[in-house]
Design an enzyme around this catalytic site. Structure first.
Site, PDB file in Angstrom:
ATOM      1  N   GLU A  34      -1.074   6.301  -1.101  1.00  0.00           N
ATOM      2  CA  GLU A  34      -0.198   6.603   0.043  1.00  0.00           C
ATOM      3  C   GLU A  34      -0.525   7.968   0.620  1.00  0.00           C
ATOM      4  OE1 GLU A  34       1.373   4.347   1.910  1.00  0.00           O
ATOM      5  OE2 GLU A  34       2.618   3.811   0.185  1.00  0.00           O
ATOM      6  N   ASP A 174      -3.021   0.439   7.838  1.00  0.00           N
ATOM      7  CA  ASP A 174      -2.123  -0.644   8.245  1.00  0.00           C
ATOM      8  C   ASP A 174      -2.875  -1.684   9.067  1.00  0.00           C
ATOM      9  OD1 ASP A 174      -0.422   1.128   7.118  1.00  0.00           O
ATOM     10  OD2 ASP A 174       0.620   1.675   8.970  1.00  0.00           O
TER      11      ASP A 174
HETATM   12  C1  GLA Z   1       1.723   4.989   7.878  1.00  0.00           C
HETATM   13  C2  GLA Z   1       0.375   5.103   8.591  1.00  0.00           C
HETATM   14  C3  GLA Z   1      -0.786   4.770   7.652  1.00  0.00           C
HETATM   15  C4  GLA Z   1      -0.682   5.556   6.345  1.00  0.00           C
HETATM   16  C5  GLA Z   1       0.723   5.447   5.766  1.00  0.00           C
HETATM   17  C6  GLA Z   1       0.905   6.325   4.551  1.00  0.00           C
HETATM   18  O1  GLA Z   1       1.974   3.656   7.531  1.00  0.00           O
HETATM   19  O2  GLA Z   1       0.327   4.231   9.695  1.00  0.00           O
HETATM   20  O3  GLA Z   1      -2.019   5.017   8.289  1.00  0.00           O
HETATM   21  O4  GLA Z   1      -1.052   6.900   6.540  1.00  0.00           O
HETATM   22  O5  GLA Z   1       1.723   5.783   6.704  1.00  0.00           O
HETATM   23  O6  GLA Z   1       0.083   5.911   3.519  1.00  0.00           O
END
Ligand code: GLA
Length: 380
Positions: A34, A174
């Site tokens: 994360e 994501d």
């Molecule tokens: C959000 C962002 C991702 C990632 C997460 C944390 O979901 O869109 O790119 O950085 O936070 O892991």
């Protein structure tokens, strides 16, 4: 009624004709890794069986018309020669407008379309409803305009839309997760070279999401601040990204980094190592290690990276008391969901217990539901 049926019925109601295509995108949950994707680290998300769908049909007119079942009202109409971010209550549409704009910038001659958006993916809960909305839009644009991108190129255009039209300087996790999802598998992604390794998820575990109900707002600046902290730390350590750093290197620079940047960098380098260990523990079926790694990830996000909140911390503590194999916050943080690994035959009891215990001790309701790993976004 299935989402596709209600999406198509709404399309007929709103636009007075049949839709020609339905695009569907799953949401995603991240098992571990994360706040490391934008430092080109390792992540391990999977696409989940909660969806956003988009029923659409091409238009002769050079414009897009979009209607969302969760917003209602009249469809928004945007001319293809006037693609810019909207403010206020229309800003949800920026994910759509942004994707169309990025395809156009990439040289695609975009055909106009009208579309209805529907789904059962909770919004703003850390399950990537924004990446899912971007993915269905991208598929519709490709379909009506007669072009096809690879899932990774599609993901990059969607990420660019989020940067420039939603103002979130997100990483690529994501978008890659919702576009590349593989049924029954998590994806171990190396964000430096975008290699994706599907890892089978144990069938004897259930993946339980507990939604704290706290709405996160990544655009409020905290996400960007964390990213800037990482960039500052990387530059002091003379590396391009913290992916290139190690714990001994970060520890040796503790004084010069100062407390905050030291803790940010420590989170990133330790989290990267945890992803690799998590993959080994998944392969060997070592549940104790899975649980310990998730606990360490949560503690690091809470203490070093400061992206958790009291509700998520309480849910993680409760989950371990209620028999979860592992539990941590998932996604950008500041609210949203925890992900909990629970023995499959105990999942229903766990969901009931965590909802009841949270209500009794905290006076608020939370929602708990299981998710399963599914394939990525596609035209149905
Ligand atoms: C959000 C962002 C991702 C990632 C997460 C944390 O979901 O869109 O790119 O950085 O936070 O892991």
């Amino acid at each position: 009624m299935s989402i596709s049926t209600s999406c198509q019925q709404n399309f007929s109601k709103v636009f007075g004709r049949e839709s020609l295509i339905v695009a569907r995108s799953p949401g995603r949950v991240n098992l571990i890794g994360e706040h490391v994707d934008y430092q080109l680290g390792w992540v391990m998300p999977f696409a989940v069986d909660r969806y956003i769908e988009c029923a659409a049909a091409a238009l002769v007119e050079p414009e897009i018309r979009i209607w969302s079942s969760s917003i209602g009202g009249a469809p928004l109409r945007i001319a293809l020669n006037d693609l810019r971010a909207l403010d206020g209550s229309d800003s949800w549409a920026n994910y759509v407008i942004g994707v169309v704009a990025k395809y156009a910038e990439a040289g695609v001659e975009v055909t106009g379309f009208e579309s209805v958006i529907d789904g059962n993916l909770p919004l703003g809960a850390g399950l990537s409803s924004s990446a899912a909305l971007e993915a269905v839009t991208a598929l519709v644009v490709e379909n009506v305009s007669g072009t096809a991108k690879s899932p990774s190129d599609r993901s990059k255009l969607c990420q660019a839309a989020e940067h420039d039209f939603a103002g979130v300087p997100c990483g690529l996790m994501d978008q890659l997760a919702v576009n590349h999802g593989r049924v029954g598998h998590a994806l171990m992604i190396d964000c430096r070279d975008l290699t994706l390794t599907p890892l089978p998820l144990p069938e004897e575990l259930s993946y339980v999401m507990v939604n704290s109900g706290v709405r996160h707002a990544l655009a409020d600046g905290e996400y960007a601040k964390r990213k800037a902290d990482c960039e500052a730390a990387a530059s002091m350590l003379e590396v391009t990204t913290l992916r290139e750093a190690t714990l001994p290197v970060v520890n040796a620079a503790r004084e010069s980094l100062g407390d905050r940047l030291y803790r940010r960098a420590r989170h990133v380098v330790t989290e990267n190592a945890r992803v690799e260990h998590f993959a080994e523990a998944l392969t060997s079926g070592n549940r104790t290690a899975l649980g310990q790694l998730m606990a360490a990830s949560h503690a690091s996000l809470r203490d070093d990276y400061e992206v958790s909140c009291s509700e998520l911390d309480l849910l993680v503590e409760m989950a371990s008391r209620l028999g979860a194999v592992g539990s941590r916050m998932t996604g950008g943080g500041f609210g949203g969901c925890t992900i909990n690994l629970v023995p499959r035959d105990d999942a229903a009891r766990f969901c009931e217990d965590i909802c009841r215990t949270y209500r009794e001790t905290h006076g608020q309701s939370v929602e708990a539901f299981t998710v399963a790993p599914v394939d990525g976004a596609a035209i149905l």
